[in-house]
Scaffold this active site. Structure first.
Site, mmCIF file in Angstrom:
data_model
loop_
_atom_site.group_PDB
_atom_site.id
_atom_site.type_symbol
_atom_site.label_atom_id
_atom_site.label_comp_id
_atom_site.label_asym_id
_atom_site.label_seq_id
_atom_site.Cartn_x
_atom_site.Cartn_y
_atom_site.Cartn_z
ATOM 1 N N LEU A 94 2.683 2.153 -1.325
ATOM 2 C CA LEU A 94 2.431 0.989 -0.472
ATOM 3 C C LEU A 94 3.759 0.632 0.207
ATOM 4 C CD1 LEU A 94 0.029 -0.693 0.303
ATOM 5 C CD2 LEU A 94 0.493 -2.212 -1.614
ATOM 6 N N HIS A 95 4.002 1.275 1.350
ATOM 7 C CA HIS A 95 5.325 1.250 1.976
ATOM 8 C C HIS A 95 5.724 -0.133 2.506
ATOM 9 C CE1 HIS A 95 5.140 5.652 1.929
ATOM 10 N NE2 HIS A 95 3.970 5.575 2.538
ATOM 11 N N ASP A 96 4.995 -0.613 3.508
ATOM 12 C CA ASP A 96 5.461 -1.747 4.312
ATOM 13 C C ASP A 96 5.556 -3.070 3.555
ATOM 14 O OD1 ASP A 96 5.803 -0.138 6.555
ATOM 15 O OD2 ASP A 96 3.753 -0.445 7.240
#
Length: 309
Positions: free
Chosen positions: A238-240
């Site tokens: 879950l990057h952002d």
């Protein structure tokens, strides 16, 4: 913390926006959209869908750059679906797109508000931010800091062996931003690949029993499928949301101040972020690069803030 979110939603961008809107410590001055995960027309539409899902149609959304500075646009429908926000069935937005160009909004806000009061949160390609810095260089010392999701070093890349998607889409814009002298906090794949959704974590979000919880779970279950197949993992990174989580609880992250340079010449390594982690060059340090995360603390924060919406 007063912020501008620059974004190309994207399911993980959407979760980052929701995390910000669920947090009283953050005031979102506006959301500026850029072409990236999908075309600009879709990213500005998706941003408004997310604001309405959160019950925040008052948030101003602006459309920005339709393509990178010099290269042709590369998109990621294979990850995010044809809309960029596949998974939940969200209604078309009623709230209007703002008339102003996103780059104009960024410049006017930075020049018009107290110096050091605005943080830029970059969740996509850095085209809008670079255009603002090029158009009005006096904005640079007025930015409190830029917190961005992009790059990778120990993890390599996720669109080429060398490059992470956001930087690869517009490496020349990333080069402008990293040379701007603005304080930068960078969330590369090295840290975001440790923020893994799992079936259990997604179920906890769904079990909030709210429209936001259900929509986020639907987003994650669609979005995860690509990384689960690619990495053989339970869930996906879950990057952002790491960008927003850092503003809320910086103690969740660990990293170090490094020199970071972006490759803009070689097609083989285009968009690679060359991070001098071990300080082997004499180049000045220009970014705090995060490498570790308290992933349990991160998901506890995310779930708690989504529950407020």
């Amino acid at each position: 913390r007063r912020i501008i979110i620059d974004t190309d939603p994207g399911q993980d961008d959407a979760v980052a926006i929701l995390l910000a809107l669920g947090s009283a410590e953050i005031e979102v001055a506006g959301i500026t959209c850029v072409a990236g995960n999908v075309s600009l027309k879709l990213t500005e539409n998706n941003a408004r869908k997310i604001c309405e899902l959160a019950g925040r149609p008052d948030i101003r959304v602006f459309a920005g750059a339709i393509r990178p500075l010099t290269r042709q646009l590369v998109t990621a429908e294979e990850v995010h679906g044809q809309t960029g926000l596949d998974g939940p069935q969200l209604p078309e937005p009623i709230m209007k797109l703002q008339d102003r160009y996103a780059v104009d909004f960024i410049v006017e806000t930075l020049m018009g508000e107290e110096s050091g009061s605005i943080t830029l949160c970059a969740l996509g390609p850095l085209t809008n931010l670079a255009l603002a810095l090029i158009r009005e260089p006096r904005t640079a010392p007025r930015i409190r800091e830029i917190v961005l999701m992009g790059g990778g070093f120990f993890e390599g890349g996720n669109i080429t062996p060398a490059a992470e998607f956001n930087i690869y889409v517009d490496p020349h814009a990333a080069d402008v931003v990293l040379k701007s002298g603005v304080p930068i906090v960078m969330m590369p794949l090295d840290v975001t690949h440790k923020a893994m959704t799992t079936a259990k974590r997604t179920a906890e979000i769904r079990n909030l029993g709210t429209s936001v919880g259900r929509a986020v779970a639907d987003m994650l279950e669609f979005y995860e499928r690509f990384d689960e197949e690619k990495y053989g993992s339970d869930g996906g990174p879950l990057h952002d949301p790491c960008v927003i989580a850092y503003l809320l609880k910086p103690e969740l992250f660990r990293g170090r101040n490094c020199n970071v340079v972006v490759e803009t010449a070689s097609e083989l390594t285009m968009g690679m972020t060359v991070i001098d982690w071990w300080g082997v060059t004499k180049r000045p340090k220009n970014a705090t690069v995060m490498r570790d995360i308290d992933h349990d603390g991160f998901f506890a924060l995310l779930t708690e803030r989504l529950a407020r919406l």
